[in-house]
Every structure is written in structure tokens, then in C-alpha cells.
Design an enzyme around this catalytic site. Structure first.
Site, PDB file in Angstrom:
ATOM      1  N   ASP A  62       0.831  -1.208   0.000  1.00 32.81           N
ATOM      2  CA  ASP A  62       0.000   0.000   0.000  1.00 32.81           C
ATOM      3  C   ASP A  62       0.868   1.262   0.000  1.00 32.81           C
ATOM      4  OD1 ASP A  62      -1.899   2.049   0.645  1.00 32.81           O
ATOM      5  OD2 ASP A  62      -3.198   0.499   1.493  1.00 32.81           O
ATOM      6  N   THR A  80      -7.193   3.766  -1.262  1.00 32.93           N
ATOM      7  CA  THR A  80      -6.875   2.343  -1.096  1.00 32.93           C
ATOM      8  C   THR A  80      -7.960   1.381  -1.588  1.00 32.93           C
ATOM      9  OG1 THR A  80      -5.398   2.797   0.716  1.00 32.93           O
ATOM     10  CG2 THR A  80      -6.345   0.589   0.647  1.00 32.93           C
ATOM     11  N   ASP A 136       2.384   2.696   3.593  1.00 31.83           N
ATOM     12  CA  ASP A 136       1.352   3.739   3.519  1.00 31.83           C
ATOM     13  C   ASP A 136       1.275   4.481   4.857  1.00 31.83           C
ATOM     14  OD1 ASP A 136      -1.063   4.875   2.037  1.00 31.83           O
ATOM     15  OD2 ASP A 136      -1.986   4.180   3.905  1.00 31.83           O
ATOM     16  N   HIS A 192       2.177   8.443   5.198  1.00 34.99           N
ATOM     17  CA  HIS A 192       1.232   9.455   5.697  1.00 34.99           C
ATOM     18  C   HIS A 192       1.852  10.276   6.825  1.00 34.99           C
ATOM     19  CE1 HIS A 192      -2.514   8.678   3.608  1.00 34.99           C
ATOM     20  NE2 HIS A 192      -2.389   7.378   3.802  1.00 34.99           N
ATOM     21  N   ASP A 206      -1.297   0.401  -4.814  1.00 40.64           N
ATOM     22  CA  ASP A 206      -2.584   1.012  -5.156  1.00 40.64           C
ATOM     23  C   ASP A 206      -2.463   2.471  -5.572  1.00 40.64           C
ATOM     24  OD1 ASP A 206      -1.767   1.537  -2.547  1.00 40.64           O
ATOM     25  OD2 ASP A 206      -3.771   1.373  -1.674  1.00 40.64           O
ATOM     26  N   HIS A 207      -1.421   3.149  -5.137  1.00 36.65           N
ATOM     27  CA  HIS A 207      -1.248   4.588  -5.401  1.00 36.65           C
ATOM     28  C   HIS A 207       0.096   5.015  -4.843  1.00 36.65           C
ATOM     29  CE1 HIS A 207      -2.007   4.949  -1.158  1.00 36.65           C
ATOM     30  NE2 HIS A 207      -3.122   4.270  -1.302  1.00 36.65           N
ATOM     31  N   HIS A 210      -2.839  10.822  -0.346  1.00 35.33           N
ATOM     32  CA  HIS A 210      -3.134  10.398  -1.718  1.00 35.33           C
ATOM     33  C   HIS A 210      -4.636  10.478  -1.865  1.00 35.33           C
ATOM     34  CE1 HIS A 210      -4.437   6.599   0.095  1.00 35.33           C
ATOM     35  NE2 HIS A 210      -3.425   6.801   0.925  1.00 35.33           N
TER      36      HIS A 210
END
Ligand code: AMP
Ligand code: ZN
Ligand code: ZN
Length: 422
Positions: A48, A84, A206, A210, A253-254, A360
Site C-alpha cells: 500500500d 486504497t 502507507d 502518511h 494502489d497509489h 493520496h
């Protein structure tokens, strides 16, 4: 019997054997034989928030091993919004979020009159009624193969009446090693039980992205940790003599873009917050007016130069974000690095600090939203780097690798063929 058999001509004996083999396969044995014949399993791994350029931030011997022996795309472009759940479901269904129904991590459905939200312990995530497209593991199971999932968003839900043969309800406290070891355990199952499709998911990068931002030392440490998890898988496969007969597809995912408490858009500067319900906040705010939609739209339309406002049905076509009842009448999209909140919330407690980090969800047109695509195994070319691809095409590609007939989806095989052996 033996004598009788010996009396048969050589030709007849051959026919009898063929009939025996045929009926054996017809009435019971086949998967063992098919698997033993060497169909490579496919392991789909999501990291992620792993941005497309993270491989270059530090030494990653295990990622390098996959890349040098396999394929890599410049980036894996997410679908909008670059969040996500929408993107994990797009990857496994080949459908845009507006076509699979998970158009955000937080949604309100006016027909169900219920909210959807994610996170450990989420009840709606487990409820199959939210998912409107067929994930690859359902295709796998429906067509007589076996799927097992060591996490993947929605893999714990019964979708279209089907669940993976084995799966786990999401629990972020399960260690990386345990996730990898579960995969290796599944691959040790007897050939008739062994899964053809396996997935796993890691959220660590992820979380760190963040909190600390994509350019932080903490992200570098987290990349190294992910590399070690992949190394454990590679070594486990090697020690079982399976590495070269397994297809590994590593995706994210990103990506991630930094945010700052200096780059804020305050909705309460423009509208009365009592007039709306904001279903989802930033960087994509889903706004459900309690009053006339146009009155809110007019106030927000040109309110802030770093915020795009779309009335439902008016989002740019490339975003594929118009046709679902869960898309609210007004969508506000912050531009890269900007955040949407209210002044009231921002000024409460320690909240301002929360916007100094990264996020994101932004328009996938920004490079920073790009994720990764790496494949290695008999299905993939060796040592090939290709252009960026969009994540709607992976479902078709996985169906091809597993020799499955794909169901309706928005992708096409031609977009990924360049990475495949044939
Ligand atoms: P995002 O807020 O878009 O960054 O989403 C990342 C979060 O999704 C993770 O930190 C998890 O809490 C959550 N998540 C991932 N997989 C699942 C799952 N299968 N069920 C519920 N929540 C999940
Ligand atoms: Zn994510
Ligand atoms: Zn995230």
C-alpha cells in the site's frame, strides 16, 4: 482377468488404457495431474502506498532480483480517487470505481441508507452487497481453480456468493513474516488443494508515508523492511525449488504526495456547514447538500484556486467518476499537496499538525500518485522495463496468466501484453 487382458491385441490394450485414463480424469483425479503438470501459481502482492520512484531511494536487493529477472513498468497509474479501497478493487476486477461501486474509502449509499468505511473491524467491508464487480478470486473459484488470500481489501467478504477457499479477516497486527509464511504454507499443500491464486497485502509503507512524508528517512527504512519481506518470500520459494515456477505480481494502489498545514482549503469560509453533509473529506470531499444543490455549487465553484468542484456528472471523462449513486451531488478535489477541511476543525486541539504529512486520493494525472508494477515468473518476460500502465488492465492480465475466461471489465489484454512471454 490377467489372462483375458493378455489376450487383447496390442492395439486394443492401448484403447483400454486410454479409456481408463480418460475416465479416471473425468471422475476424480484431475487437479493433481494438472497442477503437477506445472501450472505456475500466481502470487499477487500489494504494498500500500508504494510510490513508483521508491525503488530508487535505497538498496533493495530483493526487489532488484525480481526486476532483473522479470518486468517492471515505469508506474502503475491508479484510478480516481487514488485511495486504497477503490484501487485495490479496481486491480482485482478491472473495473473503474464507478463500475465496481467502491468509489471511495468512505461512502454513503442512498438506497441502503448506510455508510461504508474501511479499517480494521469495519462491518461494511465484510458485507458483499457493496461490491458490484467480480474480483479475480471469484473468477478463479468459479472456473474450478483455488484462491487463497492472506489479506486483500474485500477478500474477506462473500461476493457474488463466493469467497476464497481460505482467507483472513483483516488484522494489521499480523507480522510481515507471518503473512509470507502463510503463503509458503499454502504452497506446500498437496497438489489437489494447492491454490493457483494467492494474494497478500502490506499497509506499513502507507502508514509511514502518511505520517512522515515520501521524502523522509522513515520511508527509506520502511522500503527496506518491505524489501526484506519480499526476500523472505523469494528465499522460501527457492528453498522449496519453486521460485522459477511461480508468477509473482508486485503492485501498489497509489503513490503519496506531501501535504502541509500551510496549504489548506477551508470549506466553512465559503458555505454554511449546516447546509451540507460531507461524507468524505480530503483530498476528495464528497458533499451532500441538505439545501438546493446549485446554491452550494455556486458558492464553491470558484472559491479556491487549488480546489476543483464538480457537480455530479460533470467530472472530466478521464476520471470515470460520474455514474454511481454513491457519488454525491458535489465533489471537491484538492490539487496536489493541498487539503480540504473546515477552519473550525483545523483550529481544534492539535488538528493542524495532522495536515503536515502526506496523502493520496488526488487526480491520478499527478506523477506522485503513481504506484508500482513488477512481475516475475514464467508468464513474464525477463529483464524488461516498459512504460507506465493503468491499473484497470491487471484483471485481464491475471486471467490470461491463470488461463481463465475474464468476465466483463474495463481493461484489455493488449495494454499489458508487452510484459508477457506470450
Ligand atoms: P488509506 O486510508 O486509503 O490510506 O487506506 C489504508 C488503510 O486501509 C490501512 O491502513 C487499513 O487500515 C485499511 N485496510 C486495508 N485493508 C483492509 C481490509 N481488508 N479491511 C479493512 N480495512 C483495510
Ligand atoms: Zn492505499
Ligand atoms: Zn493511505
Amino acid at each position: 482377468m490377467k489372462t483375458e487382458f493378455n489376450l487383447l491385441s496390442k492395439m486394443n490394450r492401448r484403447i483400454v488404457s486410454l479409456v481408463l485414463i480418460f475416465s479416471f480424469c473425468l471422475f476424480g483425479c484431475p487437479n493433481d495431474e494438472v497442477n503437477e503438470a506445472g501450472k505456475a501459481p500466481l502470487i499477487l502482492i500489494s504494498m500500500d502506498g508504494f510510490r513508483w520512484d521508491y525503488f530508487d531511494k535505497t538498496d533493495t536487493p530483493n526487489f532488484d532480483l525480481l526486476i532483473s529477472g522479470g518486468v517492471k513498468a515505469k508506474a502503475l497509474t491508479p484510478s480516481f480517487p487514488s485511495k486504497t479501497f477503490p484501487n485495490h478493487i479496481t486491480i482485482v476486477t478491472g473495473r473503474y470505481p464507478e463500475n465496481h461501486g467502491i468509489i471511495a474509502n468512505r461512502m454513503y449509499d442512498p438506497v441502503f441508507d448506510e455508510d461504508f468505511y474501511i479499517g480494521q473491524g469495519s462491518a461494511p467491508v465484510l458485507d458483499g452487497k457493496w461490491y458490484e464487480a467480480e474480483p479475480i478470486w471469484v473468477t478463479v473459484e468459479k472456473q474450478g481453480q483455488t484462491a487463497m488470500t492472506m489479506f486483500w481489501p474485500a477478500s474477506e467478504a462473500e461476493i457474488m456468493g463466493v469467497r476464497p477457499t481460505e482467507y483472513f479477516v483483516y488484522d494489521g497486527s499480523i507480522t510481515h513474516n507471518n503473512r509470507v509464511d502463510q503463503i509458503l504454507k499454502w504452497l506446500e499443500y498437496s497438489p489437489s488443494k494447492r491454490p493457483q491464486f494467492i494474494s497478500t497485502y502490506f499497509s506499513h509503507l502507507d502508514d509511514v508515508g502518511h505520517s512522515h512524508g515520501p521524502d523522509s528517512d522513515e520511508v527509506v527504512t520502511a522500503i527496506q523492511k518491505m524489501d526484506r519481506a519480499i526476500g523472505r518470500l523469494i528465499n522460501g520459494l527457492k528453498s522449496r525449488d519453486m521460485f522459477d515456477n511461480t508468477n509473482i505480481l508486485l503492485v501498489s494502489d497509489h503513490g503519496m504526495a506531501s501535504t502541509s498545514s500551510d496549504s489548506m482549503i477551508f470549506l466553512d469560509d465559503y458555505i454554511n456547514m449546516d447546509d451540507v453533509r460531507v461524507v468524505d473529506w480530503t483530498p476528495v470531499a464528497a458533499i451532500r447538500p441538505k439545501v438546493d444543490v446549485d446554491s452550494i455549487y455556486t458558492k464553491l465553484k470558484n472559491a479556491h484556486p487549488k480546489m476543483s468542484i464538480y457537480k455530479k456528472g460533470e467530472a472530466p471523462e478521464r476520471l470515470h467518476y460520474s455514474n454511481h449513486r454513491r457519488i454525491q451531488p458535489i465533489t471537491a478535489v484538492a490539487h496536489e499537496h493541498w487539503s480540504i477541511t473546515t477552519r473550525t476543525h483545523f483550529n481544534q486541539d492539535d488538528n493542524a499538525r495532522r495536515y503536515d504529512g502526506a496523502t493520496h486520493g488526488y487526480d491520478p494525472i499527478y506523477q506522485s500518485m503513481g504506484g508500482v508494477f513488477v512481475g516475475r515468473g514464467p508468464a513474464f518476460k525477463q529483464g524488461f522495463s516498459g512504460p507506465g500502465i493503468t491499473n484497470i488492465h491487471l484483471y485481464e492480465m491475471m486471467c490470461k496468466i491463470l488461463e481463465l475466461t475474464p468476465t466483463l471489465n474495463d481493461g484489455n489484454l493488449d495494454s499489458t501484453r508487452i510484459f508477457l512471454q506470450n
